[in-house]
Design an enzyme around this catalytic site. Sequence first.
Site, short mmCIF file in Angstrom:
data_model
loop_
_atom_site.label_atom_id
_atom_site.label_comp_id
_atom_site.label_asym_id
_atom_site.label_seq_id
_atom_site.Cartn_x
_atom_site.Cartn_y
_atom_site.Cartn_z
N ASP A 8 -2.53 3.60 1.88
CA ASP A 8 -2.50 3.64 0.41
C ASP A 8 -2.68 2.24 -0.17
OD1 ASP A 8 0.03 2.88 1.45
OD2 ASP A 8 0.95 3.24 -0.51
N GLU A 9 -3.09 2.21 -1.41
CA GLU A 9 -3.13 1.00 -2.23
C GLU A 9 -3.80 -0.19 -1.52
OE1 GLU A 9 0.76 1.69 -5.05
OE2 GLU A 9 1.11 0.79 -3.08
#
Length: 548
Positions: free
Chosen positions: A359-360
């Site tokens: 993620d991210e």
Amino acid sequence: MAKSALSRVLTAAAASLPLLAAQAAPAAAARATPAAAVPIAQRGPATAPAASPALSDVLPAPVQVSPDAGATFRLGPLTVIRTQPGSPAARAVGDQLARDLRPATGYPLPVLPVAARRVPSISLLLGANDSRLGSEGYRLSVTRSAVTIRANNPAGLFAGSQTLRQLLPVDIDSPAVVRRSWTVPGGSILDYPRFAYRGAMLDEARHFHTPDEIKAYVDEISRFKVNHLHLHLSDDQGWRIQIDSWPKLTAVSGGAGTGVDGEGPGFLTKAQYKDIVAYAAKRYVTIVPEIDMPGHVNAAQVAYPELTCDGVAPPPRTDTEVGYSSLCIGSETTYRFVEDVIRELAAMTPGPYLHIGGDEAHATPEADYVAFQQRVLPLVAEYGKTAYGWNEITKAPASATAVAQYWDTATTNPTVAAAVTRGTKVVMSPANKAYLDMKYDPSTPLGLDWAAYIEVRDAYGWDPATRVTGVGENAILGVEAPLWSETLRSLDDIEFMAFPRLPAIAELGWSPASTHDWASFSARLGAYGPRWTLQGVNFYPSPQINWG
């Protein structure tokens, strides 16, 4: 069994009660803040006079309940627990149930392979031969003379035993003997899960939680038939799991000051991790380890600058910013590191899943991100595990054999929907519904609010099978309630944010969609509150609930 033999068993069991009581309190040992020191505004309400529950007063809601008012069972000093002969796993469930029931009742509750005639019994039996039950379902029958739980597998016996605990009066959770009548309402329950995966997540990286705190959380979530605990073991701030081939990960990035706001130190040794895995397995909870990459890797790069593209160590980070770090995607050192970590983590994890984050990763160009996932997702399978990652991994075609954890707040995501058509399974964790670190309201002393304020009704008021367009019931492996630790410091903090919202997510994962009803759930949740008070659980007394 002859009467004198039964008497000897009861006498021996009674003599063992002090030792058993001392062994049965991991939550108390784990608590960093004494109950008396917890702010009164954060404690649950005082216990109301205990009432006998109805057969339907269960969290999560069972599939089918058939009450019989004339068949109440009375637990007494001569009651025995009978388990399937020849099954050590069934015997272990029986032993655990006895340990759970002895402190409040004061009864010996011997665990036997067979029960003497005319002695009231609780029977935990295998061989249900009912395909509806699957591996975790059970049938529970209550008559005047016996309680019988039947299942296809020991996991079903454990689930049934958790239901039985809720069917006894609230006082059963007292740590001291209560002199009262112990009854179980008559009738039968048929029960099995809607989804195979019902999870909770605990962030070890932003703030390290000790093995005892993790075990206490396992005890608390397993009561609601949650069967997976996802441990987030690395992030920009700290690295929390021993990796022999890269020892500076914990020596440097598991040391003092490696949590948010300089909190720390802490990491799990391999021995501690394996002990947690074994402890959870006895409660039918599977540990899912996560190493987040190719982003969220600042702590790893502090320890090993060769994991950066320029070979220069970045400064340690104790803030809560995200999206700035990335592994060097074109470097073979990166993949040697990744494979070593996956190999060692897979070797000490008996469960099927290994979470690789994803993620991210804002600092990783998209083409590099996809190239990384195309190489790493199959690598997880080479070491015998199913790859698992946050929903961004669906950008890579290799995610077709992986599990994607949906944390997005949107109700449409074409990339995830397309991945589902290729075979990707999804665990639903929408941040604005399932993230337990979100504040309840603006006045909540802990937590964040970037996704939403999430009160209990918000956590309950959604359906995993209709949440995201193109991701239907058949694509969903289950649900998970993540709890990030930026603002958490103790077990009391964990409990305050998790309860009472975690049972809402647990019910979405276990109970049939047809039972989804706020009025019923809120009433059952309110009746459960006094049990948390007796257990010393620091739950949030939501004003949305009429606490019993």
